[in-house]
Structures are given as structure tokens and as C-alpha cells.
Design a protein around this motif. Sequence first.
Motif, mmCIF file in Angstrom:
data_model
loop_
_atom_site.group_PDB
_atom_site.id
_atom_site.type_symbol
_atom_site.label_atom_id
_atom_site.label_comp_id
_atom_site.label_asym_id
_atom_site.label_seq_id
_atom_site.Cartn_x
_atom_site.Cartn_y
_atom_site.Cartn_z
ATOM 1 N N GLU A 226 0.797 -1.233 0.000
ATOM 2 C CA GLU A 226 0.000 0.000 0.000
ATOM 3 C C GLU A 226 0.824 1.275 0.000
ATOM 4 N N ASP A 227 2.110 1.160 0.364
ATOM 5 C CA ASP A 227 2.872 2.375 0.630
ATOM 6 C C ASP A 227 3.685 2.874 -0.558
ATOM 7 N N LYS A 228 3.367 2.383 -1.763
ATOM 8 C CA LYS A 228 4.064 2.876 -2.943
ATOM 9 C C LYS A 228 3.500 4.219 -3.364
ATOM 10 N N ASP A 229 4.401 5.132 -3.717
ATOM 11 C CA ASP A 229 3.932 6.410 -4.239
ATOM 12 C C ASP A 229 3.269 6.203 -5.587
ATOM 13 N N GLY A 230 2.340 7.070 -5.919
ATOM 14 C CA GLY A 230 1.711 6.999 -7.224
ATOM 15 C C GLY A 230 0.305 6.444 -7.165
ATOM 16 N N TYR A 231 -0.110 5.838 -8.254
ATOM 17 C CA TYR A 231 -1.507 5.444 -8.450
ATOM 18 C C TYR A 231 -2.022 4.513 -7.368
ATOM 19 N N TRP A 232 -1.183 3.586 -6.886
ATOM 20 C CA TRP A 232 -1.657 2.569 -5.965
ATOM 21 C C TRP A 232 -1.380 2.891 -4.496
ATOM 22 N N TYR A 233 -1.051 4.134 -4.199
ATOM 23 C CA TYR A 233 -0.825 4.525 -2.803
ATOM 24 C C TYR A 233 -2.132 4.368 -2.008
ATOM 25 N N ASN A 234 -2.059 3.631 -0.897
ATOM 26 C CA ASN A 234 -3.231 3.362 -0.053
ATOM 27 C C ASN A 234 -4.378 2.721 -0.836
ATOM 28 N N TRP A 235 -4.044 1.839 -1.768
ATOM 29 C CA TRP A 235 -5.068 1.277 -2.651
ATOM 30 C C TRP A 235 -6.109 0.448 -1.911
ATOM 31 N N ARG A 236 -5.788 -0.080 -0.732
ATOM 32 C CA ARG A 236 -6.745 -0.932 -0.020
ATOM 33 C C ARG A 236 -8.003 -0.177 0.417
ATOM 34 N N GLU A 237 -7.979 1.122 0.341
ATOM 35 C CA GLU A 237 -9.204 1.895 0.564
ATOM 36 C C GLU A 237 -10.278 1.520 -0.452
ATOM 37 N N MET A 238 -9.856 0.944 -1.555
ATOM 38 C CA MET A 238 -10.790 0.545 -2.608
ATOM 39 C C MET A 238 -11.778 -0.505 -2.131
ATOM 40 N N PHE A 239 -11.427 -1.273 -1.096
ATOM 41 C CA PHE A 239 -12.357 -2.267 -0.577
ATOM 42 C C PHE A 239 -13.638 -1.609 -0.063
ATOM 43 N N GLU A 240 -13.517 -0.359 0.350
ATOM 44 C CA GLU A 240 -14.676 0.357 0.888
ATOM 45 C C GLU A 240 -15.324 1.272 -0.148
#
Length: 234
Positions: free
Chosen positions: A81-95
Amino acid sequence: MSKDLILKSMLSEKICMTPHGFVADQLTPQQFADCCDLIFDKILEISSTDIAGVGGYGQFNEDCKTEYATCREFLIDTFTEDKDGYWYNWREMFETTLLERQFFESYFKEMEDRIQFCEGKRFLVNNNTFFINMITDGKTMVGFPDWSRSGICDFLLDFAIMDLNKPYLKIPELFFEYCKKRNIVIQDYKERFLCMAYYKGIDTLRWHASIDDTESCKSIMKSIGELKDRINAI
């Protein structure tokens, strides 16, 4: 030297980066059946590239270098989750999107459990073998003009991508028969194919969920969910 030039110097003359023909996505199922051996030949030609001077795993940077020392690091880090760019904090997508936490976590675990079978399997991969990215004349020529995602991984990744794109064409089943006819032995074929397919499947699912592509998400989930039974039936 640019990545394209480095790749061109690595690839066999049998692999065409500037092909002529039509987009393979236009092939009917029967036309694909008639030329699938040709396509399989060319993907195996990619995997036979000499990569003695290239270390690690993962997608190439602009200098044709990889980022990861092991296959496990490459596959697992894809989903941090901690990569800069498009997928930063991507797990928020579950909500906030169509991405289902239980489905994702289940197939992430299925992938992780099989990484051991892919570890040490280092080959050049195009990593973008969706049919829309392949050009063919349907008879004697197949080419790959897009190498933007190329890198080092288990070569079954390129076949798994084709199957994810068009599961009704039965790529793993046809490739298994292709290998039998040619006395090609692929150690741990089923586990390696599933590992690569789950990796690319949940990554592609994540992308389509991020753009609210409901139809593609449903199709990908169906394909991922049915694959193990298909593979075990081989």
C-alpha cells in the motif's frame, strides 16, 4: 541505450517488434485454434532469450534493470500500500469500489502459496500478451510491438495473461497439449500457471475496479474462480 534498443539487441530475429498484419483480438475462436501453435511458438521464443546479463525479477526500468531479488518479493510487493503513485493506499478501494476484500484476499493467498513453484524460474516475459497487443497474419507471423511492461518472471505469465483475456479459448489446456506433442516438460505446470494467473488476475481486477468497470470485474472474477477446476482437469 533506450529500453527498446536493449530489448531489440536481446531478442532473437524470430521475434518481431514491428509486425505487419491485424490485431490478434480479431481472431475468431476457430482462427485462433488454427494458429495457436504459431502463437505459442513465438511466446516460447521470447522465453528462450538469453538473460544471463540480467538479474532479479520484475518489470524493467528504462535501463532494462529489475527491482527485485526474488519472485516472492516481486509478486508480494506488487500489492503493498505504501508505494507512491496510483496505488498509494489502494486498499481503501475495498470500501469505495467494486473490489471485494474477501475475494481479493482469498486469491492473494492462493497466489502466495504457489510462489515457491515459480521461484528460480527466470525468463524474459513480454508481460502484455493481451490479444489486442499482438499482431498476426493468422498463418505464419505473430509479432509483439508493445514491450512497455516487459521484465523477468516465470514465462507462464505470458500464457496466463492470454487466458485471463479470453478464457473461453482454453489457453492452459491447449498449451498443455502443445507441450505433450513436442515432448516439452514443464515442471510443476499446474501450480506455476495458477500462481501466475492469480497474480495477474487480481492485479488486473484491481485496475478495473479502480475505474469502476463493472463488466470487466465480473468477467475477471468468474475467470479466476473457475480456473483451478480447469487446471486440475488437465
